[in-house]
Design an enzyme around this catalytic site. Structure first.
Site, PDB file in Angstrom:
ATOM      1  N   LEU A 126      11.213   0.892   7.052  1.00  0.00           N
ATOM      2  CA  LEU A 126      10.597   1.398   5.770  1.00  0.00           C
ATOM      3  C   LEU A 126      11.344   2.702   5.285  1.00  0.00           C
ATOM      4  O   LEU A 126      11.555   3.726   6.130  1.00  0.00           O
ATOM      5  CB  LEU A 126       9.090   1.866   5.989  1.00  0.00           C
ATOM      6  CG  LEU A 126       8.390   2.082   4.588  1.00  0.00           C
ATOM      7  CD1 LEU A 126       8.025   0.958   3.771  1.00  0.00           C
ATOM      8  CD2 LEU A 126       7.113   3.050   5.039  1.00  0.00           C
ATOM      9  N   GLU A 183      12.314   1.873  14.253  1.00  0.00           N
ATOM     10  CA  GLU A 183      11.402   3.106  13.716  1.00  0.00           C
ATOM     11  C   GLU A 183      10.225   3.160  14.411  1.00  0.00           C
ATOM     12  O   GLU A 183      10.045   2.249  15.677  1.00  0.00           O
ATOM     13  CB  GLU A 183      10.986   2.885  12.328  1.00  0.00           C
ATOM     14  CG  GLU A 183      10.408   1.692  11.891  1.00  0.00           C
ATOM     15  CD  GLU A 183      10.310   1.416  10.299  1.00  0.00           C
ATOM     16  OE1 GLU A 183      10.211   2.314   9.746  1.00  0.00           O
ATOM     17  OE2 GLU A 183      10.120   0.332   9.941  1.00  0.00           O
ATOM     18  N   TYR A 227       0.780  -1.334   0.132  1.00  0.00           N
ATOM     19  CA  TYR A 227       0.005   0.142   0.014  1.00  0.00           C
ATOM     20  C   TYR A 227       0.958   1.340  -0.066  1.00  0.00           C
ATOM     21  O   TYR A 227       2.144   1.063   0.082  1.00  0.00           O
ATOM     22  CB  TYR A 227      -0.938  -0.237   1.076  1.00  0.00           C
ATOM     23  CG  TYR A 227      -0.319   0.175   2.512  1.00  0.00           C
ATOM     24  CD1 TYR A 227       0.715  -0.588   3.223  1.00  0.00           C
ATOM     25  CD2 TYR A 227      -0.415   1.673   3.311  1.00  0.00           C
ATOM     26  CE1 TYR A 227       1.125  -0.360   4.419  1.00  0.00           C
ATOM     27  CE2 TYR A 227      -0.122   1.810   4.425  1.00  0.00           C
ATOM     28  CZ  TYR A 227       0.923   0.705   5.100  1.00  0.00           C
ATOM     29  OH  TYR A 227       1.592   1.055   6.197  1.00  0.00           O
ATOM     30  N   LYS A 247       6.584  -2.121   1.737  1.00  0.00           N
ATOM     31  CA  LYS A 247       5.295  -1.516   2.307  1.00  0.00           C
ATOM     32  C   LYS A 247       4.328  -2.380   2.516  1.00  0.00           C
ATOM     33  O   LYS A 247       3.352  -1.959   1.378  1.00  0.00           O
ATOM     34  CB  LYS A 247       5.136  -0.175   2.082  1.00  0.00           C
ATOM     35  CG  LYS A 247       4.245   0.838   2.892  1.00  0.00           C
ATOM     36  CD  LYS A 247       4.363   2.228   2.420  1.00  0.00           C
ATOM     37  CE  LYS A 247       3.131   2.898   3.105  1.00  0.00           C
ATOM     38  NZ  LYS A 247       3.181   3.066   4.560  1.00  0.00           N
TER      39      LYS A 247
END
Ligand code: PMP
Length: 285
Positions: free
Chosen positions: A204, A179, A33, A147
């Protein structure tokens, strides 16, 4: 009022939009996505989001369901049909529907779904006070650079944060922050250096991260890309995170420990301003 969403070639009221029970996104989380922020009805950093979509698709050996021009036209249409001025445009590509089998189906048609969400981005009240985060073990898979829609680990971490009365979770692996649950994490050292983990399969590659680091370097701020611990973050001058849905968000408390004086710091505040300025420039506003 219900939204109009896009599903595989059709614009439908959200109650009527349907995806197959056999869609591999539903059965295997076999999909990816993207989310672009929208200001004044226009997607921000959109070319970079589309480029990352292609990278994610390539890593999963999936084809893009539409051309980039078609994708841009669908974005513009869902934004316009929902009269979205400020918020997010979300789109998801899955490998499509096929009888349940782990192996990739032959000749399945990828599914494309797109919808908008209204969100106050520019005048965010959270950005004025800053957010508190808790640390959580990073239990995600080893290809966080893709992702994918398999967001259960992130949902568990966010729920743990909510249960603890915090705004978000920062994920920790082998003693270092990877993260945030849905954002990239940063600290500002007492010497004023912006520190964020270097890109790898562990995190990411945030589109907002790339923009913010470029803008920071252009503004002559010092940037260091390396891992940091929760303890270093708690002792730092400032902390913040970035994402398309939050831009630059000050973090004022980590695991109950106040960062600096417990208010958004000057570096995060300045970076938020410069990012918003650059975003506004993209929409000609
Ligand atoms: N890391 C993770 C795990 C995320 O889910 C996100 C937001 N999708 C980010 C970082 C930030 O990426 P971006 O700036 O492209 O929104």
């Amino acid at each position: 009022m219900g939204r109009i969403v896009y599903v595989n070639g059709e614009y439908l009221p959200e109650e009527e939009a349907k995806i197959s029970v056999f869609d591999r996104g539903f059965l295997f989380a076999d999909g990816i996505y993207e989310v672009s922020s929208v200001i004044e009805g226009k997607p921000i950093d959109n070319a970079a989001h589309i480029a990352r979509m292609h990278r994610s698709l390539g890593e999963l050996r999936m084809e893009a369901p539409v051309s980039d021009d078609e994708l841009l036209a669908i974005q513009a249409e869902v934004i316009q049909r929902n009269d979205l001025k400020e918020g997010l445009v979300y789109w998801q590509v899955t490998r499509g529907a096929a009888d349940r089998d782990f192996n990739f189906p032959e000749g399945a048609t990828p599914s494309l779904v797109m919808f908008t969400q209204t969100k106050t981005l520019l005048d965010s009240s959270a950005a004025k006070t800053g957010i508190s985060v808790i640390s959580q073990p990073d239990i995600r898979w080893l290809r966080r650079d893709i992702k994918t829609v398999q967001l259960l680990a992130a949902a568990l971490a966010k729920q743990a944060a909510k249960d603890a009365g915090a705004g978000d979770a920062w994920l920790v692996e082998d003693g270092f922050v990877t993260e945030g649950s849905s954002n990239n994490a940063y600290i500002v050292t007492k010497q004023g250096t912006i520190v964020t983990r270097q890109l790898s399969n562990d995190i990411l590659p945030g589109i907002t991260r790339a923009s913010v680091l470029r803008l920071a370097r252009e503004a002559q701020m010092r940037v260091e890309e390396r891992p940091f611990t929760i303890e270093e973050a708690q002792d730092a001058a400032e902390a913040f995170y970035t994402s398309a849905s939050s831009f630059v968000m000050p973090v004022v408390r980590i695991d109950g420990v106040e960062i600096g004086d417990g208010a958004p710091g000057p570096v995060a505040t300045r970076l938020r301003e410069i990012y918003i300025e650059a975003a506004r420039a993209q929409v000609g506003g």
